[in-house]
Scaffold this active site. Structure first.
Site, PDB file in Angstrom:
ATOM      1  N   LYS A  38       0.839  -1.200   0.000  1.00  0.00           N
ATOM      2  CA  LYS A  38       0.000   0.000   0.000  1.00  0.00           C
ATOM      3  C   LYS A  38       0.878   1.256   0.000  1.00  0.00           C
ATOM      4  O   LYS A  38       2.071   1.188   0.311  1.00  0.00           O
ATOM      5  CB  LYS A  38      -0.902  -0.010   1.240  1.00  0.00           C
ATOM      6  CG  LYS A  38      -0.150   0.031   2.576  1.00  0.00           C
ATOM      7  CD  LYS A  38      -1.074  -0.291   3.749  1.00  0.00           C
ATOM      8  CE  LYS A  38      -0.312  -0.264   5.070  1.00  0.00           C
ATOM      9  NZ  LYS A  38      -1.094  -0.826   6.174  1.00  0.00           N
ATOM     10  N   TYR A 264      12.096  31.828   5.107  1.00  0.00           N
ATOM     11  CA  TYR A 264      10.814  32.488   5.380  1.00  0.00           C
ATOM     12  C   TYR A 264      10.634  32.777   6.866  1.00  0.00           C
ATOM     13  O   TYR A 264      11.064  31.993   7.712  1.00  0.00           O
ATOM     14  CB  TYR A 264       9.661  31.588   4.924  1.00  0.00           C
ATOM     15  CG  TYR A 264       9.484  31.535   3.418  1.00  0.00           C
ATOM     16  CD1 TYR A 264       9.419  32.696   2.651  1.00  0.00           C
ATOM     17  CD2 TYR A 264       9.373  30.306   2.777  1.00  0.00           C
ATOM     18  CE1 TYR A 264       9.243  32.632   1.280  1.00  0.00           C
ATOM     19  CE2 TYR A 264       9.186  30.234   1.401  1.00  0.00           C
ATOM     20  CZ  TYR A 264       9.130  31.403   0.661  1.00  0.00           C
ATOM     21  OH  TYR A 264       8.950  31.341  -0.690  1.00  0.00           O
TER      22      TYR A 264
HETATM   23  C1  LIG Z   1      -0.266  -1.816   6.934  1.00  0.00           C
HETATM   24  C2  LIG Z   1      -0.773  -3.107   7.426  1.00  0.00           C
HETATM   25  C3  LIG Z   1       0.081  -4.213   7.603  1.00  0.00           C
HETATM   26  C4  LIG Z   1       1.586  -4.120   7.488  1.00  0.00           C
HETATM   27  O1  LIG Z   1       2.151  -3.709   8.719  1.00  0.00           O
HETATM   28  P1  LIG Z   1       3.726  -3.542   8.913  1.00  0.00           P
HETATM   29  O2  LIG Z   1       3.885  -3.094  10.323  1.00  0.00           O
HETATM   30  O3  LIG Z   1       4.157  -2.484   7.954  1.00  0.00           O
HETATM   31  O4  LIG Z   1       4.368  -4.849   8.623  1.00  0.00           O
HETATM   32  C5  LIG Z   1      -0.496  -5.435   7.919  1.00  0.00           C
HETATM   33  N1  LIG Z   1      -1.832  -5.560   8.077  1.00  0.00           N
HETATM   34  C6  LIG Z   1      -2.671  -4.508   7.967  1.00  0.00           C
HETATM   35  C7  LIG Z   1      -4.118  -4.707   8.199  1.00  0.00           C
HETATM   36  C8  LIG Z   1      -2.176  -3.246   7.654  1.00  0.00           C
HETATM   37  O5  LIG Z   1      -3.004  -2.196   7.573  1.00  0.00           O
END
Ligand SMILES: *Cc1c(COP(=O)(O)O)cnc(C)c1O
Length: 368
Positions: A38, A264
């Protein structure tokens, strides 16, 4: 490695292979591996990362939203893709592109069944999400009878897996809570299995779950941050390799007198005769304003140069007094030695945030 001539994010696919193999070495051979890609594979590049992991025969991918899955399908990814947080407006797209939704509420369940039936689907795979303590998404334990009755009343969908998510798997002080979450999940999963009459896969572990709760890896694990080189602890960080290196270059050097100001709002005022460098990376590239005013730093010729004044949209200014460097020299924002997690810590945030903030304006370069 060629010297950076502009701001680039270098992605080391060899490091990705290393991390994948390291995490897999923690699993039984039969345990499936879902790679969480993701948010552009945690700010790297979801397509190149997914293609590489598909070549390594990863079992599953997960994205947060349907559109992220469509991008992977368009790029030729054929591995199954779980959509962790689908919205019903995208259900047709999900079915169209063979994405598999997480079903987390009665509303989502009812709406997905309706679309699946309208589309004459048979046994379309879905993943039933239970809340065991994170209180973010998911059914409660006492929803099992309802879910089972809905599933038994249709042939359009099938529960390919039941899953949950740990709230504090990286925190050893939360061992009791996490163990309780795992126990609750086991109870729910076995009740579900008994009532539905077949055995969906079970999964609950993210990266820190795999590393800290090896007995809870069940049928599949869902790893994100570990693939990208971070283990949420000094000990595990040493076993993983950050895949991303954010580099830039010195655009211009200024020398300033005592009491001159920089940037700034005149937020930085020099104490003495000082040297500053302007770097072409700003908050629009993912260096949040939080890193301004000496919270954050970059590395120039091996030395730390702190960010002075406010972070601009397209630039930062850093203090290079005492650092020997010239215009055109390379600047490291983070790499495998100067880790993103350390930079994140300097501004009270976490590696996940700095990595996923690197904007699409920054070119990605892949090292094979
Ligand atoms: C993002 C996510 C993961 C991955 O978690 P990590 O700590 O990055 O390994 C796993 N399961 C769900 C439901 C997530 O939202």
């Amino acid at each position: 490695m060629p010297k950076a001539l502009e701001t680039i994010l270098e992605i080391d696919l060899g490091a990705l292979t290393h991390n994948f193999n390291y995490l897999k070495s923690k699993l039984l051979p039969k345990t499936k591996f879902l790679a969480v890609v993701k948010a552009f594979a945690y700010g790297s590049d979801s397509v190149e990362v997914a293609k590489h992991l598909q070549r390594l025969e990863v079992d599953y991918f997960a994205v947060a939203y349907a559109k992220e899955g469509v991008i992977l399908r368009d790029a030729g990814i054929t591995t199954p893709i779980l959509v962790l947080h689908p919205q019903s407006t995208n259900f047709k797209m999900i079915i169209d592109r063979c994405l598999e939704p997480s079903i987390y509420s009665t509303k989502i369940l009812t709406e997905f069944i309706k679309i699946a039936e309208e589309q004459s689907q048979s046994k379309y795979p879905v993943h039933i999400k239970f809340n065991t303590g994170l209180n973010r998404l998911g059914f409660q334990e006492n929803d099992v009878d309802y879910i089972v009755s809905k599933l038994k009343a249709t042939t359009s969908i099938i529960a390919k897996s039941v899953f949950s998510h740990l709230a504090a798997s990286e925190d050893e002080n939360e061992l009791t809570f996490t163990t309780k979450q795992i126990e609750t999940f086991k109870t729910i999963a076995s009740e579900f299995e008994n009532k539905i009459g077949y055995k969906p896969w079970m999964h609950i572990c993210n990266t820190s779950g795999v590393l800290n709760y090896p007995k809870a890896t069940f049928d599949m694990v869902r790893c994100g941050i570990g693939l990208y080189g971070f283990g949420n602890s000094t000990k595990e960080d040493a076993n993983l390799k950050p895949i991303a290196c954010l580099k830039s270059v010195i655009s211009q050097i200024h020398t300033i007198e005592k009491d001159e100001t920089v940037g700034y709002n005149r937020a930085y005022k020099s104490q003495k005769f000082e040297k500053t460098a302007t770097i072409p990376i700003g908050h629009a590239d993912g260096i949040s304003r939080i890193y301004g005013n000496r919270k954050g730093f970059v590395i120039i010729n091996g030395k730390r140069a702190s960010i002075i004044g406010n972070v601009c949209m397209d630039m930062i200014m850093v203090n290079i007094t005492g650092i020997s460097c010239e215009e055109g020299d390379e600047v490291i924002v983070f790499d495998s030695n100067h880790k993103a997690s350390q930079l994140a810590e300097s501004a009270n945030t976490i590696s996940y945030e700095i990595l996923t903030s690197i904007s699409q304006r920054v070119s990605r370069i892949f090292l094979k």
